[in-house]
Design a protein around this motif. Structure first.
Motif, PDB file in Angstrom:
ATOM      1  N   ARG A  80      -4.088  -6.625  -6.840  1.00 44.47           N
ATOM      2  CA  ARG A  80      -5.476  -6.871  -7.100  1.00 44.47           C
ATOM      3  C   ARG A  80      -6.388  -6.778  -6.042  1.00 44.47           C
ATOM      4  N   ALA A  81      -5.719  -7.216  -4.695  1.00 43.00           N
ATOM      5  CA  ALA A  81      -6.761  -7.316  -3.661  1.00 43.00           C
ATOM      6  C   ALA A  81      -6.809  -5.979  -2.758  1.00 43.00           C
ATOM      7  N   VAL A  82      -5.988  -5.093  -2.911  1.00 39.48           N
ATOM      8  CA  VAL A  82      -6.171  -3.973  -2.097  1.00 39.48           C
ATOM      9  C   VAL A  82      -6.269  -2.644  -2.913  1.00 39.48           C
ATOM     10  N   ARG A  83      -7.208  -1.653  -2.602  1.00 46.65           N
ATOM     11  CA  ARG A  83      -7.187  -0.474  -3.433  1.00 46.65           C
ATOM     12  C   ARG A  83      -6.529   0.782  -2.587  1.00 46.65           C
ATOM     13  N   VAL A  84      -6.160   0.516  -1.476  1.00 46.43           N
ATOM     14  CA  VAL A  84      -5.324   1.321  -0.632  1.00 46.43           C
ATOM     15  C   VAL A  84      -4.373   0.737   0.025  1.00 46.43           C
ATOM     16  N   LEU A  85      -2.984   1.103  -0.122  1.00 48.31           N
ATOM     17  CA  LEU A  85      -1.800   0.480   0.570  1.00 48.31           C
ATOM     18  C   LEU A  85      -1.146   1.518   1.418  1.00 48.31           C
ATOM     19  N   ILE A  86      -1.322   1.353   2.839  1.00 44.02           N
ATOM     20  CA  ILE A  86      -0.373   2.212   3.494  1.00 44.02           C
ATOM     21  C   ILE A  86       1.123   1.523   3.780  1.00 44.02           C
ATOM     22  N   GLU A 100       0.638   0.037 -11.915  1.00 44.19           N
ATOM     23  CA  GLU A 100      -0.061  -0.520 -13.187  1.00 44.19           C
ATOM     24  C   GLU A 100      -1.671  -0.682 -12.465  1.00 44.19           C
ATOM     25  N   ALA A 101      -1.683  -1.088 -11.101  1.00 44.22           N
ATOM     26  CA  ALA A 101      -3.173  -1.257 -10.818  1.00 44.22           C
ATOM     27  C   ALA A 101      -3.970  -0.202 -10.424  1.00 44.22           C
ATOM     28  N   ARG A 102      -3.139   1.045 -10.464  1.00 40.90           N
ATOM     29  CA  ARG A 102      -3.577   2.315  -9.736  1.00 40.90           C
ATOM     30  C   ARG A 102      -4.062   2.098  -8.327  1.00 40.90           C
ATOM     31  N   VAL A 103      -3.320   1.512  -7.601  1.00 39.21           N
ATOM     32  CA  VAL A 103      -3.535   1.573  -6.010  1.00 39.21           C
ATOM     33  C   VAL A 103      -3.109   2.618  -5.414  1.00 39.21           C
ATOM     34  N   ARG A 104      -3.880   3.313  -4.622  1.00 41.30           N
ATOM     35  CA  ARG A 104      -3.723   4.358  -3.883  1.00 41.30           C
ATOM     36  C   ARG A 104      -2.494   4.122  -2.776  1.00 41.30           C
ATOM     37  N   LEU A 105      -1.304   4.767  -2.880  1.00 44.00           N
ATOM     38  CA  LEU A 105      -0.173   4.472  -2.129  1.00 44.00           C
ATOM     39  C   LEU A 105       0.177   5.593  -1.153  1.00 44.00           C
ATOM     40  N   ILE A 106      -0.024   5.304   0.323  1.00 46.35           N
ATOM     41  CA  ILE A 106       0.381   6.084   1.277  1.00 46.35           C
ATOM     42  C   ILE A 106       1.505   5.836   2.097  1.00 46.35           C
ATOM     43  N   MET A 107       2.444   6.582   2.091  1.00 47.85           N
ATOM     44  CA  MET A 107       3.931   5.892   2.398  1.00 47.85           C
ATOM     45  C   MET A 107       4.740   6.628   3.309  1.00 47.85           C
ATOM     46  N   SER A 108       5.460   6.361   4.390  1.00 48.04           N
ATOM     47  CA  SER A 108       6.531   6.896   5.046  1.00 48.04           C
ATOM     48  C   SER A 108       7.958   6.299   4.674  1.00 48.04           C
ATOM     49  N   ALA A 109       8.736   7.279   4.475  1.00 52.93           N
ATOM     50  CA  ALA A 109      10.113   6.860   4.168  1.00 52.93           C
ATOM     51  C   ALA A 109      11.090   7.723   4.998  1.00 52.93           C
ATOM     52  N   GLU A 135       4.290  10.447  -9.048  1.00 53.45           N
ATOM     53  CA  GLU A 135       2.956  10.736  -9.650  1.00 53.45           C
ATOM     54  C   GLU A 135       1.925  10.220  -8.582  1.00 53.45           C
ATOM     55  N   MET A 136       2.162   9.084  -8.028  1.00 53.05           N
ATOM     56  CA  MET A 136       1.070   8.588  -6.986  1.00 53.05           C
ATOM     57  C   MET A 136       0.826   9.274  -6.044  1.00 53.05           C
ATOM     58  N   GLN A 137       1.457  10.555  -5.847  1.00 54.92           N
ATOM     59  CA  GLN A 137       0.910  11.314  -4.597  1.00 54.92           C
ATOM     60  C   GLN A 137      -0.034  12.246  -4.999  1.00 54.92           C
ATOM     61  N   ALA A 138      -0.436  12.568  -6.407  1.00 51.86           N
ATOM     62  CA  ALA A 138      -1.260  13.530  -6.759  1.00 51.86           C
ATOM     63  C   ALA A 138      -2.589  12.787  -6.003  1.00 51.86           C
ATOM     64  N   ALA A 139      -3.698  13.824  -5.991  1.00 51.01           N
ATOM     65  CA  ALA A 139      -4.801  13.965  -5.039  1.00 51.01           C
ATOM     66  C   ALA A 139      -5.762  13.233  -5.756  1.00 51.01           C
ATOM     67  N   ASP A 140      -5.592  12.964  -7.093  1.00 44.88           N
ATOM     68  CA  ASP A 140      -6.773  12.021  -7.793  1.00 44.88           C
ATOM     69  C   ASP A 140      -6.268  10.865  -8.254  1.00 44.88           C
ATOM     70  N   TRP A 141      -4.836  10.256  -7.760  1.00 45.49           N
ATOM     71  CA  TRP A 141      -4.352   9.051  -8.085  1.00 45.49           C
ATOM     72  C   TRP A 141      -5.277   7.810  -7.722  1.00 45.49           C
ATOM     73  N   GLY A 142      -5.815   7.073  -8.428  1.00 42.10           N
ATOM     74  CA  GLY A 142      -6.429   5.901  -8.262  1.00 42.10           C
ATOM     75  C   GLY A 142      -8.017   6.269  -8.510  1.00 42.10           C
ATOM     76  N   ALA A 143      -8.411   7.377  -8.609  1.00 43.44           N
ATOM     77  CA  ALA A 143      -9.848   7.746  -8.607  1.00 43.44           C
ATOM     78  C   ALA A 143     -10.486   7.275  -9.774  1.00 43.44           C
ATOM     79  N   GLY A 144      -9.952   6.856 -10.821  1.00 45.99           N
ATOM     80  CA  GLY A 144     -10.571   6.429 -11.937  1.00 45.99           C
ATOM     81  C   GLY A 144     -10.606   5.111 -12.114  1.00 45.99           C
TER      82      GLY A 144
END
Length: 349
Positions: free
Chosen positions: A272-278, A305-314, A338-347
């Motif tokens: 709820r608090a973030v829109r992008v998580l690295i 579920e919150a449609r937060v944009r995820l940027i991740m290293s693994a 699915e969360m890697q899509a360029a438009d993920w979280g845009a809506g």
């Protein structure tokens, strides 16, 4: 220099791109800046106070990435009076801590000492990302704003929600409705209707899933200009601390979020608090990582579920992070793809 002139200067410098919707939002902000610049009377504490007549601030709402925080920062920079810029969650955490101390001292009104300290130190509060998700916060914020407005403290806040949607479907929401009415009556409510998502533009079609590391430091720098405010979330009487946070963008390691005894409530509060998580340094998950793996699955579900944009290293591709027959990881791997899509979280809101 007016806010419009300051904005135009930043556009001329190439720091900003001219946007008619942002320029329109400067009008109510400039109205408050001009009011604050006027001569003031001295209050009973000896501090300058602004008469409580007229609008007491601006409630700037709209979609994610449209420039709300940037405009609020511009106002904060140009404020002619003592101004404080703080994330709303962090401010409410301060309120809770101050009230806890006041109750321990058997103060009759636990909120009063905190309100007085705020009034004594600033004449305008700039809140980033106001959202009410907790019944305790809902009860505190109404009384606090009444005290601030009565003392002449102005408020400029950003939110992804129109005031009527604050604390939507919350417990005992009827008790919160008077605060919503106060916001609409005492503040200028302005919708930022920019069509362009500037935060999404900063990411564009760039890679968001990195094997073995990647340029996550560069991503953090680009999204936040390398500035961190930090954020503390109060969850069921515990603190979840994010050291790297600014304007809805957070950075944390796998160990920070999944190596500690956190649960669904923590991850829901984070989402709820973030829109992008690295998220950095996600390892391969074996049977030896049972607890960590379950937390990771819960974290990804909350972000998804919150449609937060995820940027991740693994350490591996999503499908290879964990054997599916061990942790039923197939859904999580699919969501990570699915969360890697360029438009993920845009809506999202």
């Amino acid at each position: 220099m007016t806010l419009t002139e300051l904005y135009a200067a930043r556009v001329a410098e190439g720091c900003l791109t001219a946007d008619p919707a942002q320029e329109a939002a400067l009008v109510p902000l400039e109205k408050i800046r001009t009011k604050l610049a006027a001569p003031v009377k001295k209050g009973f504490l000896g501090f300058g106070t602004q008469p409580a007549e007229g609008p007491m601030g601006v409630y700037l709402w709209g979609g994610v990435g449209r420039g709300k925080s940037m405009l609020m920062d511009l106002f904060h920079e140009a404020s002619p009076v003592p101004s404080r810029r703080v994330h709303f969650h962090a401010f409410m955490q301060e309120a809770h801590e101050a009230m806890h101390e006041a109750r321990a001292a058997e103060t009759r009104d636990a909120l009063e000492p905190f309100a007085r300290s705020v009034i004594a130190q600033t004449r305008v509060l700039c809140f980033d990302e106001m959202q009410i998700t907790d019944i305790t916060d809902a009860m505190i914020v109404g009384r606090l704003f009444e005290k601030l407005f009565a003392a002449g403290v102005h408020v400029v806040t950003t939110s992804n929600r129109v005031p009527d949607d604050l604390y939507e479907n919350g417990l005992n929401r009827a008790l919160f409705v008077p605060f919503i009415n106060m916001v609409k009556e005492r503040m200028i409510v302005h919708e930022l209707v920019a069509a362009r998502d500037y935060r999404q533009d900063r990411l564009g079609d760039e890679q968001t899933y990195f094997i073995g590391g990647g340029a996550l430091d560069e991503v953090w720098e680009r999204l936040t200009d390398g500035v961190s405010e930090g954020l503390t979330l109060r969850v069921k009487g515990r603190d979840l601390r994010l050291e790297d946070f600014r304007s809805g963008v957070a950075r944390a390691s796998f160990a920070d979020l999944c190596g500690k005894p956190l649960g669904a409530a923590d991850y829901l509060a984070l989402a709820r608090a973030v829109r992008v998580l690295i998220l950095t340094n996600v390892p391969k998950l074996s049977r030896a990582h049972g607890n960590e793996a379950r937390r990771f699955v819960t974290l990804i579900d909350a972000l998804y579920e919150a449609r937060v944009r995820l940027i991740m290293s693994a350490e591996a591709e999503p499908e290879d992070l964990s054997p599916g027959d061990v942790f039923e990881f197939e859904r999580t791997a699919s969501r990570l793809r699915e969360m890697q899509a360029a438009d993920w979280g845009a809506g999202q809101e």
